[in-house]
Design a protein around this motif. Structure first.
Motif, PDB file in Angstrom:
ATOM      1  N   TYR A 108       0.810  -1.219   0.000  1.00 43.59           N
ATOM      2  CA  TYR A 108       0.000   0.000   0.000  1.00 43.59           C
ATOM      3  C   TYR A 108       0.846   1.273   0.000  1.00 43.59           C
ATOM      4  CZ  TYR A 108       1.031  -0.658   4.968  1.00 43.59           C
ATOM      5  OH  TYR A 108       1.670  -0.875   6.164  1.00 43.59           O
ATOM      6  N   THR A 109       2.161   1.155  -0.140  1.00 39.91           N
ATOM      7  CA  THR A 109       3.014   2.339  -0.227  1.00 39.91           C
ATOM      8  C   THR A 109       3.924   2.216  -1.447  1.00 39.91           C
ATOM      9  OG1 THR A 109       4.721   1.326   1.169  1.00 39.91           O
ATOM     10  CG2 THR A 109       3.029   2.639   2.272  1.00 39.91           C
ATOM     11  N   GLU A 110       4.424   3.342  -1.914  1.00 40.69           N
ATOM     12  CA  GLU A 110       5.353   3.394  -3.046  1.00 40.69           C
ATOM     13  C   GLU A 110       4.769   2.723  -4.290  1.00 40.69           C
ATOM     14  OE1 GLU A 110       9.058   1.770  -1.834  1.00 40.69           O
ATOM     15  OE2 GLU A 110       9.313   3.127  -0.142  1.00 40.69           O
ATOM     16  N   CYS A 111       3.496   3.000  -4.566  1.00 36.71           N
ATOM     17  CA  CYS A 111       2.840   2.427  -5.738  1.00 36.71           C
ATOM     18  C   CYS A 111       3.198   3.226  -6.990  1.00 36.71           C
ATOM     19  CB  CYS A 111       1.326   2.414  -5.541  1.00 36.71           C
ATOM     20  SG  CYS A 111       0.786   1.433  -4.115  1.00 36.71           S
ATOM     21  N   ALA A 112       2.854   2.654  -8.133  1.00 40.47           N
ATOM     22  CA  ALA A 112       3.101   3.330  -9.403  1.00 40.47           C
ATOM     23  C   ALA A 112       2.234   4.583  -9.498  1.00 40.47           C
ATOM     24  CB  ALA A 112       2.806   2.381 -10.558  1.00 40.47           C
ATOM     25  N   PRO A 113       2.644   5.575 -10.292  1.00 37.66           N
ATOM     26  CA  PRO A 113       1.857   6.815 -10.410  1.00 37.66           C
ATOM     27  C   PRO A 113       0.444   6.540 -10.911  1.00 37.66           C
ATOM     28  CG  PRO A 113       4.036   7.081 -11.378  1.00 37.66           C
ATOM     29  CD  PRO A 113       3.892   5.627 -11.071  1.00 37.66           C
TER      30      PRO A 113
END
Length: 404
Positions: A108-113
């Motif tokens: 749930y963190t550092e996902c694609a734009p």
């Protein structure tokens, strides 16, 4: 007292009235019954002569029977609780939901734009044995003017290619003669595509999951707990595409997973898929559109099954969060159907803390409709462009054209 004496006694009481004469049979029967009971009454102790040991054994037998009945009732109540009451609620009530710290943070963190421009690929998974399905699928729309993938603009200008198309085999493309011949036949068909269809696609090529024959086999083993079916070959082929195919990750943002029994029913279906591809959504597809099936299994899986997104859907590619989610699903449910496994993993109450953070990553759409084996009419489709199902397909016997 003899019978004659009894009758004389009754006559003296009731007289010679009609009512007295009518009541005499009942009185006579009662007297005979009383006499028989008195004659058979045991003599002896105050317990009527019945042996104390026999009486104790009878009491113990009655007590055991009562305990057995109570045990059966308890088992029945427990079975009802397990079958009809979501046991996950009990689990959560006792232990509480898993804290968010228990899940990998990269889910749930550092996902694609979420604002990346859409680059779409259509992927048709298949085996060499499914070649007749793939051919029938292509012929059902590629040469039909009413089902062209992209329509011309009002000024007559042809639309640019909106997506690339890939036939996705399970085994290596040079594994055996059967696959080599299947690839050659599909290549010939691609070269014969009419311009109205060919202009909608850029590259039309072939991919492979590079699986072994053993990995490609489906066992079709059912789980009585989750209602799922173990389809190792189908599941492995999907995860290889989503987690290990660097070609797709580098070139595209989305892939529409189009199985051979998913067919267009309306012109402009490729444009509709392109419009519905959302960079912020990991999976967008159809809920079950057919009548509620009879689902055997335990709660909460029986209820969650009704809300899963069918596997013929639009998937986000190259998103680290989604890949971490898929790895967690694969580790939990292994060879079971990937679409229901994703639903079970995110909707179980014990993972509610994770669900709060990823619920918006999954969405339903009517651009594709899942009708499974049920018949449907055009009036039931609404604005649907593609249908996943076999009921309205009559050209081939689909039950004989499955994965080996």
């Amino acid at each position: 007292m003899q019978a004659r004496e009894v009758r004389d006694w009754w006559s003296s009481l009731s007289g010679e009235t009609a009512a007295g004469q009518a009541a005499w049979p009942a009185v006579s029967h009662f007297c005979a019954l009383f006499k028989k009971t008195k004659r058979n009454r045991p003599s002896g102790s105050k317990f009527g002569g019945v042996d104390r040991t026999k009486r104790r054994v009878a009491c113990e037998s009655s007590f055991r029977l009562l305990c057995l009945k109570l045990l059966c009732k308890c088992v029945l109540v427990l079975a009802c609780l397990v079958l009809f009451v979501p046991y996950d609620w009990w689990y959560r009530y006792i232990t509480g939901p898993q804290p968010i710290a228990d899940f990998p943070p990269n889910i749930y963190t550092e996902c694609a734009p979420d604002d990346a421009p859409v680059r779409l690929a259509l992927v048709m998974p298949m085996t060499a044995h499914e070649l007749p399905r793939a051919v029938a699928n292509m012929y059902s729309w590629a040469w039909d003017p009413k089902l062209v993938p992209c329509e011309e603009h009002p000024l007559g200008i042809a639309a640019n290619s909106l997506a690339d198309f890939y036939f996705y085999f399970d085994l290596p493309l040079d594994e055996n003669d059967e696959i080599i011949e299947a690839v050659a036949m599909l290549e010939r068909m691609v070269h014969e595509l009419p311009p109205s269809t060919r202009r909608c696609f850029g590259t039309i090529g072939f991919l492979s999951a590079n699986m072994t024959p053993a990995e490609s086999r489906n066992a079709y083993r059912h789980s009585l707990v989750t209602t799922q079916v173990s389809t190792r070959g189908t599941v492995t082929q999907f995860y290889r595409l989503m987690l290990e195919n660097s070609l797709l990750e580098n070139r595209y943002t989305h892939a529409f997973y189009m199985e051979t029994d998913t067919r267009p029913v309306r012109a402009g279906w490729l444009e509709a898929l392109h419009r519905h591809a959302d960079p912020s959504v990991w999976m967008k597809g159809s809920i079950m559109r057919y009548p509620k099936p009879t689902v055997l299994g335990f709660e909460p899986y029986r209820s969650i099954y009704l809300y899963h997104i069918n596997g013929n859907a639009i998937y986000r590619l190259g998103c680290p969060c989604f890949k971490a989610f898929l790895r967690a699903v694969m580790a939990t449910y292994r060879d079971y159907a990937f679409d229901t496994s994703m639903a079970f993993y995110r909707l179980e109450m014990r993972r509610y803390a994770l669900f709060q953070r990823i619920a918006h990553r999954f969405a339903f759409t009517d651009v594709v409709a899942d009708w499974c084996d049920h018949a449907y009419s055009s009036s039931e489709l609404g604005r649907t462009y593609l249908v996943h199902g076999k009921a309205n397909i009559t050209r081939f016997d689909w039950r004989k054209l499955g994965r080996y």
